[in-house]
Design a protein around this motif. Structure first.
Motif, mmCIF file in Angstrom:
data_model
loop_
_atom_site.group_PDB
_atom_site.id
_atom_site.type_symbol
_atom_site.label_atom_id
_atom_site.label_comp_id
_atom_site.label_asym_id
_atom_site.label_seq_id
_atom_site.Cartn_x
_atom_site.Cartn_y
_atom_site.Cartn_z
ATOM 1 N N TYR A 66 0.818 -1.221 0.000
ATOM 2 C CA TYR A 66 0.000 0.000 0.000
ATOM 3 C C TYR A 66 0.853 1.274 0.000
ATOM 4 O O TYR A 66 0.312 2.373 0.105
ATOM 5 C CB TYR A 66 -0.916 0.021 1.224
ATOM 6 C CG TYR A 66 -2.009 -1.023 1.191
ATOM 7 C CD1 TYR A 66 -3.141 -0.866 0.396
ATOM 8 C CD2 TYR A 66 -1.918 -2.168 1.970
ATOM 9 C CE1 TYR A 66 -4.155 -1.819 0.373
ATOM 10 C CE2 TYR A 66 -2.921 -3.134 1.956
ATOM 11 C CZ TYR A 66 -4.034 -2.956 1.153
ATOM 12 O OH TYR A 66 -5.028 -3.907 1.139
ATOM 13 N N HIS A 111 -5.689 -2.255 -5.951
ATOM 14 C CA HIS A 111 -5.818 -2.529 -4.523
ATOM 15 C C HIS A 111 -7.261 -2.431 -4.032
ATOM 16 O O HIS A 111 -7.584 -2.975 -2.975
ATOM 17 C CB HIS A 111 -4.950 -1.550 -3.730
ATOM 18 C CG HIS A 111 -3.485 -1.686 -3.990
ATOM 19 N ND1 HIS A 111 -2.916 -1.430 -5.222
ATOM 20 C CD2 HIS A 111 -2.456 -2.048 -3.166
ATOM 21 C CE1 HIS A 111 -1.600 -1.619 -5.148
ATOM 22 N NE2 HIS A 111 -1.308 -2.001 -3.918
ATOM 23 N N GLY A 113 -7.202 -6.525 -2.319
ATOM 24 C CA GLY A 113 -6.369 -6.026 -1.231
ATOM 25 C C GLY A 113 -5.715 -7.165 -0.476
ATOM 26 O O GLY A 113 -5.823 -8.340 -0.852
ATOM 27 N N SER A 127 -8.161 2.342 -2.248
ATOM 28 C CA SER A 127 -7.859 0.954 -1.907
ATOM 29 C C SER A 127 -8.935 0.410 -0.987
ATOM 30 O O SER A 127 -9.780 1.155 -0.470
ATOM 31 C CB SER A 127 -6.487 0.853 -1.218
ATOM 32 O OG SER A 127 -6.589 1.256 0.142
#
Length: 495
Positions: free
Chosen positions: A68, A85, A89, A186
């Motif tokens: 990230y 993402h 994730g 994300s």
């Protein structure tokens, strides 16, 4: 039917157990807690970093955070391999963590054959995925991924083999571990994912986490942490609980004291012993056992301490490109650590399927083979008047391990037990003769002192040993030793 405990119920129980004693949540009380004798004698244990992060097997066990971090190699790798993402994730690796070849009994047998006296799996890493069945989060290995109580299985196997069981918990760092995902689109920003990622504190930056006065963890995170680690203790009764570095932040102090009092009191109730591992100055000296990550100390520390290090140089968890240390270098590190009154906690990082790499398996085999011959001078020993002699020194502090040191025949490390000094010659000379200066006959400034040397033997050698002693040192000679880079242990009996 077992009643599920809530966080509030666990925290209430924590206060009740502390109130009953014998330990209270203050340093004056906690510093009365002794180091377990078995721990002082054990010298060698196995750390296990295994979790969801072994699925991507890229970078290191910090992949969950780094994926990230925009601009990182992990971020680029994740986009290329798994896509955006928001749609894939870190949580989406959980179903891929199947552990289909995990064999707790096989692991423990390997560790026992390596000569380890205790084993410490990571119960929960910074990613927040618990490796045991928990009432406090559905994101655990019993409910998801392997759908097995990994910690419970390892404990049962360890106890069957007579190996002391310990656990590490790295949850403290979770409140900022995924905060890079707040800076772009994300799944960390998805409210539906908050039950896994938690509330990420954007203000806590990695470059500031070593500042004890930097932004503290939120109260809600600290209370959740305390409930989780106390639940972990109650479920599995580990003999050691290990914490990573960020608990040295001032915001953790009151919670560390509460946990220590709870844990020590629980151990007293159960009729067992307990120890806590800490880094830097998180705990008061004397209240727990100091730990140095990937490093060592320069001199003897009178109170037991520990090095946690890994067979792989670049990662604690499994990756496809791990760079492994040579077993002879690991044995040299073990000897140096024990000579300074320390223990070595050596890590393996299994693959996501539950298999341990060939390189780690071989390293453990070689360590066990060496300890089977030389363990007399390791297990149950204590430090001598000096840790050693010779020109080669280990750097002090964390993250100072790495490549093997170029030890010479003049580099010797000492331990002591039952009237014998064990002198480990770190590299045996080709000519078969060494001079141990610290064992010279009595003279001003020597460590030799007023004692006689009544016998010398080379452990596992089977060849005659001759020796003489003068003001320059103890001169020892024997033939037929082929050390292949491993230390040779001379047992020197004194009177």
């Amino acid at each position: 039917m077992i009643k599920i405990k809530t966080q509030d119920e666990i925290l209430k129980q924590v206060d009740e157990i502390i109130a009953r004693g014998p330990y209270s949540d203050d340093w004056a009380s906690l510093c009365r807690h002794p180091v377990p004798k078995w721990y002082e004698d054990a010298k060698f244990g196995i750390f296990i970093h295994w979790g969801v992060y072994s699925v991507p097997a890229f970078g290191n066990e910090w992949y969950p955070r780094a994926m990230y971090q925009q601009g990182s190699k992990e971020y680029a790798h994740h986009l290329k391999t798994y896509g955006g993402h928001k749609n894939f994730g870190y949580k989406d690796f959980i179903p891929m963590f199947k552990a289909e070849n995990f064999d707790a009994g096989g692991w423990i047998k390997l560790f026992k054959d390596a000569g380890a006296k205790y084993v410490m799996p990571v119960a929960e890493h910074h990613d927040g995925f618990q490796m045991y069945k928990s009432d406090l989060s559905e994101f655990n290995a019993y409910n998801m991924g392997p759908k097995r109580d990994v910690v419970g299985e390892l404990k049962a196997a360890a106890e069957k083999e007579g190996i002391v069981f310990a656990l590490s918990n790295h949850r403290a760092e979770n409140c900022w571990f995924f905060n890079g995902g707040l800076e772009f689109d994300s799944d960390v920003r998805d409210p539906n994912c908050e039950n896994y990622y938690g509330i990420q504190q954007a203000e806590i930056k990695l470059e500031n986490t070593h500042d004890i006065y930097s932004a503290p963890p939120m109260k809600a995170h600290c209370e959740n942490w305390l409930a989780r680690v106390c639940e972990m203790v109650d479920l599995h009764r580990p003999r050691i609980v290990w914490f990573d570095w960020w608990v040295h932040n001032k915001g953790w102090k009151r919670y560390l004291k509460k946990f220590a009092a709870y844990y020590y009191n629980r151990a007293a109730e159960w009729g067992t012993d307990a120890a806590i591992n800490y880094k830097y100055e998180a705990f008061a000296y004397g209240s727990a056992v100091f730990d140095v990550e990937r490093g060592q100390l320069e001199e003897i520390r009178p109170r037991l301490w520990q090095t946690d290090t890994s067979i792989a140089k670049n990662s604690w968890g499994y990756t496809d490109n791990n760079d492994f240390k040579k077993p002879e270098a690991l044995v040299c590190d073990l000897v140096d650590i024990v000579s300074k009154n320390g223990c070595m906690l050596l890590n393996v990082g299994p693959r996501a399927d539950g298999t341990i790499t060939e390189q780690e398996t071989d390293a453990l085999f070689q360590i066990g083979k060496w300890l089977a011959i030389n363990g007399e001078g390791i297990y149950g020993s204590t430090f001598w008047q000096t840790y050693g002699e010779g020109p080669t020194k280990r750097g002090a502090g964390a993250f100072t391990d790495g490549d093997a040191l170029p030890y010479t025949p003049q580099d010797i490390r000492f331990t002591y037990k039952n009237g014998a000094v064990y002198a480990f010659v770190m590299r045996w000379p080709n000519e078969g003769e060494v001079c141990i200066k610290s064992l010279a006959s009595a003279r001003a400034g020597s460590h030799g002192g007023d004692f006689d040397v009544t016998g010398v033997a080379a452990l596992g050698c089977g060849m005659p040993v001759t020796f003489t002693r003068d003001g320059d040192g103890l001169h020892v000679r024997t033939e037929g030793i082929k050390s292949a880079g491993y230390p040779v242990c001379l047992k020197v009996v004194i009177d």
